[in-house]
Design a protein around this motif. Sequence first.
Motif, short mmCIF file in Angstrom:
data_model
loop_
_atom_site.label_atom_id
_atom_site.label_comp_id
_atom_site.label_asym_id
_atom_site.label_seq_id
_atom_site.Cartn_x
_atom_site.Cartn_y
_atom_site.Cartn_z
N PRO A 16 0.83 -1.20 0.00
CA PRO A 16 0.00 0.00 0.00
C PRO A 16 0.86 1.25 0.00
N PRO A 17 0.54 2.23 -0.81
CA PRO A 17 1.31 3.48 -0.80
C PRO A 17 1.10 4.23 0.51
N ARG A 18 2.18 4.76 1.04
CA ARG A 18 2.10 5.48 2.31
C ARG A 18 1.41 6.82 2.09
N SER A 19 0.58 7.20 3.06
CA SER A 19 -0.15 8.47 2.98
C SER A 19 -0.27 9.04 4.38
N LEU A 20 -1.03 10.12 4.51
CA LEU A 20 -1.19 10.75 5.82
C LEU A 20 -1.87 9.84 6.81
N ALA A 21 -2.59 8.82 6.33
CA ALA A 21 -3.22 7.87 7.26
C ALA A 21 -2.19 7.07 8.03
N ASP A 22 -0.96 6.96 7.48
CA ASP A 22 0.11 6.22 8.16
C ASP A 22 0.97 7.12 9.05
N LEU A 23 0.60 8.39 9.20
CA LEU A 23 1.41 9.30 10.00
C LEU A 23 1.48 8.91 11.48
N PRO A 24 0.37 8.48 12.12
CA PRO A 24 0.50 8.06 13.53
C PRO A 24 1.50 6.93 13.73
N GLU A 25 1.51 5.95 12.82
CA GLU A 25 2.48 4.85 12.93
C GLU A 25 3.91 5.36 12.81
N LEU A 26 4.12 6.33 11.90
CA LEU A 26 5.45 6.91 11.74
C LEU A 26 5.89 7.62 13.01
N LEU A 27 4.99 8.38 13.63
CA LEU A 27 5.33 9.09 14.86
C LEU A 27 5.61 8.12 16.00
N ASP A 28 4.85 7.01 16.03
CA ASP A 28 5.10 6.02 17.09
C ASP A 28 6.49 5.41 16.96
N ARG A 29 6.94 5.15 15.75
CA ARG A 29 8.27 4.57 15.57
C ARG A 29 9.34 5.53 16.06
N LEU A 30 9.11 6.82 15.85
CA LEU A 30 10.09 7.80 16.34
C LEU A 30 10.10 7.84 17.87
N ARG A 31 8.94 7.68 18.49
CA ARG A 31 8.89 7.69 19.95
C ARG A 31 9.60 6.46 20.51
N HIS A 32 9.45 5.32 19.84
CA HIS A 32 10.16 4.12 20.29
C HIS A 32 11.67 4.30 20.17
N ALA A 33 12.10 5.17 19.24
CA ALA A 33 13.53 5.43 19.08
C ALA A 33 14.05 6.41 20.12
N GLY A 34 13.16 6.89 20.98
CA GLY A 34 13.59 7.80 22.04
C GLY A 34 13.37 9.26 21.72
N ALA A 35 12.78 9.57 20.57
CA ALA A 35 12.56 10.97 20.21
C ALA A 35 11.28 11.47 20.86
N VAL A 36 11.28 12.74 21.19
CA VAL A 36 10.10 13.41 21.73
C VAL A 36 9.43 14.16 20.59
N VAL A 37 8.24 13.73 20.23
CA VAL A 37 7.53 14.30 19.08
C VAL A 37 6.32 15.06 19.60
N GLU A 38 6.16 16.28 19.13
CA GLU A 38 5.03 17.12 19.50
C GLU A 38 4.22 17.44 18.23
N PRO A 39 3.23 16.61 17.92
CA PRO A 39 2.44 16.85 16.70
C PRO A 39 1.34 17.87 16.93
N GLU A 40 1.10 18.65 15.92
CA GLU A 40 -0.02 19.60 15.91
C GLU A 40 -0.76 19.38 14.59
N LEU A 41 -1.86 18.66 14.66
CA LEU A 41 -2.61 18.28 13.47
C LEU A 41 -3.95 18.99 13.48
N SER A 42 -4.30 19.59 12.37
CA SER A 42 -5.57 20.29 12.26
C SER A 42 -6.09 20.16 10.84
#
Length: 437
Positions: free
Chosen positions: A300-326
């Motif tokens: 499946p082509p990646r799209s904005l629907a896969d953004l939460p999964e991408l952010l979760d992978r960054l959090r598992h890597a120890g990064a602090v992510v502050e998303p602002e989605l509107s």
Amino acid sequence: MTRGFRPLLRGSTYAGALFAYCGALVSLPLLPFAALPALAWPSAPEGVRIALTVLVWAVLIGVLGLARTTRRVLIACARRMLGVPLPDPVAEPPRPTAPTRSTASARSTAAPTRSTAPGSDRLRTPLWLLAHVALGWAGAQSAVLLVGAGLLLPGGWAGAEAGVSVRGWSLRPEHGRQSWAAALGCLLLAALLCLAVTGALRWLAPRLLGPSSAERLALAAERERALAERNRLAHELHDSIGHTLTAATIQAAVAGEVLGADPEAARAALRSIEESTRAALEDLDYVLGMLREEQTGTAPPRSLADLPELLDRLRHAGAVVEPELSGDFTRVRGTPARAAYRILQEGLTNALRHGAGGPIRVTVTATPDALRLSVVNRTGSGGGSGGGSATTAFPTSGHGLPGLTERVRLLHGEITAGPDGPDHWRLTARLPVRVPA
């Protein structure tokens, strides 16, 4: 001198002459059919009947050149016998059956393409056949005459007189050196005739058998499409594999550090590595299948629907992510949604590679006419997320930001990347969006 005679020694010149003479012989079976109108008009003068036979013969030869198979065979023979680099004919793309909105612009651009392929393009192969046959007959008759003269003129050794007589013109050299010189001249003329016939065919082949104007446009369009597809696949590989390797490296380092103190966090990091690498393998298999022109799995082509999964992978890597989605992301589909995901993925990957800790602010705003993206992260002194720094632990190819710029430019959007204050780096992009009705 030796290099100049290499084509003669190689036989390619005589192969071209043989090609012309064979073309003349192949036209012989059409001669009886061409003579039928003249035979049906016995009262006509002889000159008229000869002209009528030649005219009908030429028409029959030209009709053979209208077939696509004939052109393919002639191109293959010309490549082999004349040594002329001729590409295979290109089939015209099929015409759309129904006028739709998506094909309206394509028709407007395809119409000039068809208008540049006039009927004269279809007549080029018949003209080649006529020139081929005419040169073949003229060259064959002249060569036979000259070679025969070269063999018969020095007839004194046989005790007979030899000469050449053509339509009242005669040549009867005296015995001795004069006859041998005339014979040698006839043989040299026969060799020069082979050169002339082959040279004429080589000159005509690219002009009459080469790509037409429509075929050249089709070849250019196909080459452009192939290059665009290769660039797209290269971008997909860079974005997917590059991000996965960066995230997996950091997650592996985190798992190694907390393995003894916090086994649960280490297991979470290892699970994240497994998930990200599995997704990267799917992308890799899909891209490799496209390169091999195989029917691959439906990654499946990646799209904005896969953004939460991408952010979760960054959090598992120890990064602090502050998303602002509107905004309503469900109405953003197709190419803008896929491009937005890759832009955010590249920005977050650069933040992991070159960042100096601190939170990563991700802003995504969807409006009815545009999609605005922003990734801001902290950098070391003098460093930059896009350009790297002297202390960076991750090597970079330098293709990330240029690839994003190309993506955004193709979508008629805007992108900027650079320092944001003394210790931050900002990547912003704006993509125009056509919301479906």
